[in-house]
Every structure is written in structure tokens, then in C-alpha cells.
Design an enzyme around this catalytic site. Structure first.
Site, short mmCIF file in Angstrom:
data_model
loop_
_atom_site.label_atom_id
_atom_site.label_comp_id
_atom_site.label_asym_id
_atom_site.label_seq_id
_atom_site.Cartn_x
_atom_site.Cartn_y
_atom_site.Cartn_z
N ILE A 99 4.22 -8.22 -9.80
CA ILE A 99 3.32 -7.49 -8.90
C ILE A 99 4.16 -6.97 -7.74
O ILE A 99 4.88 -7.73 -7.09
CB ILE A 99 2.19 -8.39 -8.38
CG1 ILE A 99 1.34 -8.91 -9.56
CG2 ILE A 99 1.33 -7.62 -7.39
CD1 ILE A 99 0.66 -7.82 -10.38
N LYS A 100 4.09 -5.67 -7.51
CA LYS A 100 4.88 -5.05 -6.46
C LYS A 100 4.14 -5.14 -5.13
O LYS A 100 2.98 -4.72 -5.02
CB LYS A 100 5.18 -3.58 -6.79
CG LYS A 100 6.04 -3.41 -8.03
CD LYS A 100 6.24 -1.95 -8.40
CE LYS A 100 7.27 -1.28 -7.53
NZ LYS A 100 7.59 0.10 -8.01
N ILE A 101 4.81 -5.71 -4.13
CA ILE A 101 4.27 -5.83 -2.78
C ILE A 101 5.29 -5.25 -1.81
O ILE A 101 6.48 -5.61 -1.89
CB ILE A 101 3.98 -7.30 -2.42
CG1 ILE A 101 2.97 -7.92 -3.41
CG2 ILE A 101 3.45 -7.42 -1.00
CD1 ILE A 101 2.70 -9.39 -3.17
#
Length: 362
Positions: free
Chosen positions: A138-140
Site C-alpha cells: 500500500i503506497k502512503i
């Protein structure tokens, strides 16, 4: 042996910075895996905007989801997760063979949440659970507001691709957030193996330098100099006793990833950042055109040096030319977050217009 195989054998992971349903359905991604040593994939709102806008490959899925009452953002994430689950399954043999080091795909939380820590954490957990694949990041964003979300996501066991990093200071803040999450897991008696990459954007530095009208002798050299500084910090982290203690407890190091590695200057080599950023135990995620160019005529240069001195010497020249890298880094991160919001809004507009057109045609 083509250049991509040589780069892979040197120890750098080659990822594709693109995804479309056509890439999946026509076997193109499978071919890149088999023939060009591609071992992972990244996506972002701009990529999905272009993919859905410029193809009819999503129309059947959109109709099905409209019939189930899906719309807007939820409909988009349904489409994106379908694509990324398919890609994750293609990369699963790589993931298994490398014991989880490689074979990853990435899905971004809504960029509208870039400055909302609590909502980012909630979205990261929800998307990870919906995809239900062990090799999905998951890209944050590594914005100040994103850092607590990174720590909390890691503590919750969600693998994270930290994005929008531009400077050594950005990178160190992201690695600190990851490390705190891992240390908290160890203290709580949880498995510390939660994978992560820290994504540093390169080419936008040189676009900024061009806009600042630096001397011609400094053209297309700022991004590589910044990368050299960050690479030294990365290697220093790997040797830091605090990091080594979590390795001893079973953690896996957070890897460094080079992003935004397509050449923007038409006068420069189309493989400029691939040749310059070759280094073991790192990742380079490449636009599709850059990947094919490197496979066709790329060359492997010297690997990056551990001391970072060449980069520091070059940065001194930029300082003399009036470039304040701290100010530029802050601006680039802010502009990057805003550009993803713009692409996100355009993406949702495309979803809305396609949905309306397909309803009318039904």
C-alpha cells in the site's frame, strides 16, 4: 544477455511503473517478466487515469459494477484491485522464490488523504484486506502527515511503499517511521517481518534545476547527485545498530527504490537514470518506454559508490549556482502531492463519464 538481465544479475530489482488491463490481458506483462527480468510493478493515480481513459478494456467490468450499485471511488478501487491482484499473481512465483524480497505490486491510497493521518491508516488497512495478497504494497506518501500513518500501518502488519520522497531528510524520516513500527511490533510480541520500500523520486529534481536556469554544465545532474547522497544514508542505515537489532529479531530491511526514472529532457539519454542508479539491493521502477529502451540499447555503468562523495561535490556546485536543495525538496514533495490529487480528480471524472456513457448505451 540483454541489459535488463545484466542489471538484474548485478542485484537491482527491475519493476515496471505502469499497469493497464491490456498489459495483463494481452500477455505483455508476462512477457516482460520472462524476457526483460521484470520482478515487480508500481502504479499511481496518473497511470490508472490514462489506462481507463484510453482503453475500452475496462468497460465490461464497469458495467458489472454499476449493476451492483458501485460508483466513484469505490468503483475505481474495484477496478484497480482486479488489475493488481492479477499482476500480484503473475509475480507470485518471484515473490516465493525470493522468500518475499521481490515480486511486489503497489496500490496507492487516495491522494486526497495525503494530509489526513487517521483516514490514511484506515484506507491502508481496508485496501490491503480487500486485495488479500501477500505481495501487495500500500503506497502512503512520506509527507509529515503521512509519517504517522506509515508507522501505524507497519505496526498493523500492512506492507508499505513510502512515496513522494525527494531528499535524504525525507528518506530518513520515512525509514524512522518504518523502524518505529517494527520496534513496536517486537515490543508487542508480534512478527517483525513487515516489508517496505522507500521510493525516492529522481527526474523531477532535474526539471526543477532546468526551471532554475542552472548552467548548462549542471544539466541533468542534480537528481543523480541527490540519489548519491540518499544511497549513502541507506547503506549507513543498514549498518546502524538499531536497524541490526530488529534484523536479529527477524525483520527484513526496508529497501530503497528509485522512482521517476524516465528521462524528461529530450536532449539527454533515454536511459540516463537507469545507468547512473545501478546498485545492489535497490529497486528501479521504470516507465514502460524506459524499460524497453534499456533492454534495446542500455548499458551497465559502474555501480553507485558507497561514500556519496561524487554526489556531495556536485551538490556543492548547485549550491554555488543558487539552488537550495532543502527548499526545492519541500516544494517538490508538495507539488507531487498536489499533482496526484489532480490526477485523482481527473481519474474520478473519467470513471463518472464512462459510467454515464455505458448506462446510456445499455
Amino acid at each position: 544477455m540483454n541489459a535488463t538481465q545484466q542489471l538484474h544479475d548485478l542485484g537491482q530489482s527491475i519493476w515496471l511503473d505502469n499497469i493497464t488491463r491490456d498489459l495483463l490481458n494481452k500477455g505483455t506483462l508476462k512477457g516482460y517478466i520472462e524476457q526483460l527480468s521484470v520482478t515487480g510493478l508500481t502504479s499511481n493515480p496518473t497511470i490508472f487515469d490514462q489506462a481507463i481513459k484510453n482503453s475500452s478494456a475496462y468497460d465490461v467490468s464497469i458495467r458489472e459494477k454499476l449493476a451492483k450499485g458501485r460508483a466513484g471511488e469505490e468503483l475505481f478501487f474495484d477496478l484497480a484491485i482486479e488489475d493488481l491482484v492479477c499482476a500480484a499473481d503473475l509475480f507470485r512465483p518471484v515473490h516465493d522464490r525470493t522468500n518475499g524480497v521481490d515480486g511486489w505490486v503497489s496500490l496507492e491510497v487516495s491522494p486526497l488523504l495525503a494530509y489526513d493521518t487517521a483516514q490514511t491508516i484506515a484506507a491502508a488497512k481496508k485496501l490491503s484486506a480487500r486485495a488479500a495478497r501477500p505481495n501487495l504494497f500500500i503506497k502512503i506518501p512520506g509527507t509529515p502527515e503521512g509519517l504517522p500513518a506509515i508507522e501505524e500501518a507497519i505496526f498493523a502488519g500492512v506492507p508499505v511503499n513510502v512515496t513522494l520522497l525527494f531528499s535524504r531528510e525525507h528518506y530518513l524520516a520515512a525509514s524512522e517511521a518504518w523502524l518505529r513500527g517494527i520496534e513496536r511490533r517486537i515490543a508487542a510480541g508480534l512478527n517483525p517481518r513487515v516489508d517496505s520500500v522507500a521510493s525516492v523520486f529522481i527526474s523531477r529534481w532535474d526539471a526543477a534545476a532546468t526551471a532554475a536556469k542552472v548552467p548548462e554544465t549542471l544539466s541533468n545532474r542534480l537528481g543523480i547527485a541527490i540519489a548519491g547522497r540518499i544511497y549513502k544514508a541507506y547503506l549507513d542505515q543498514l549498518l546502524d545498530p538499531r536497524w541490526q537489532r530488529v534484523y536479529n529479531a527477524g525483520a527484513r530491511p526496508q529497501r530503497l527504490l528509485w522512482a521517476s526514472t524516465g528521462t524528461k529532457d529530450p536532449k539527454a539519454s533515454d536511459t540516463l537514470y537507469i545507468k547512473a542508479l545501478a546498485a545492489p539491493f535497490t529497486v528501479n521502477t521504470m516507465p514502460e518506454g524506459t524499460l524497453k529502451a534499456f533492454a534495446d540499447h542500455g548499458e551497465i555503468g559502474p555501480i553507485m559508490t558507497a561514500d556519496g562523495m561524487a554526489g556531495e561535490n556536485m551538490l556543492m556546485q548547485f549550491a554555488k549556482a543558487g539552488v537550495n536543495v532543502d527548499d526545492v525538496a519541500a516544494r517538490l514533495q508538495d507539488e507531487g502531492a498536489k499533482s496526484f490529487v489532480k490526477s485523482w480528480n481527473e481519474l474520478l471524472a473519467v470513471i463518472q463519464s464512462k459510467s454515464a456513457a455505458l448506462k446510456q448505451a445499455a
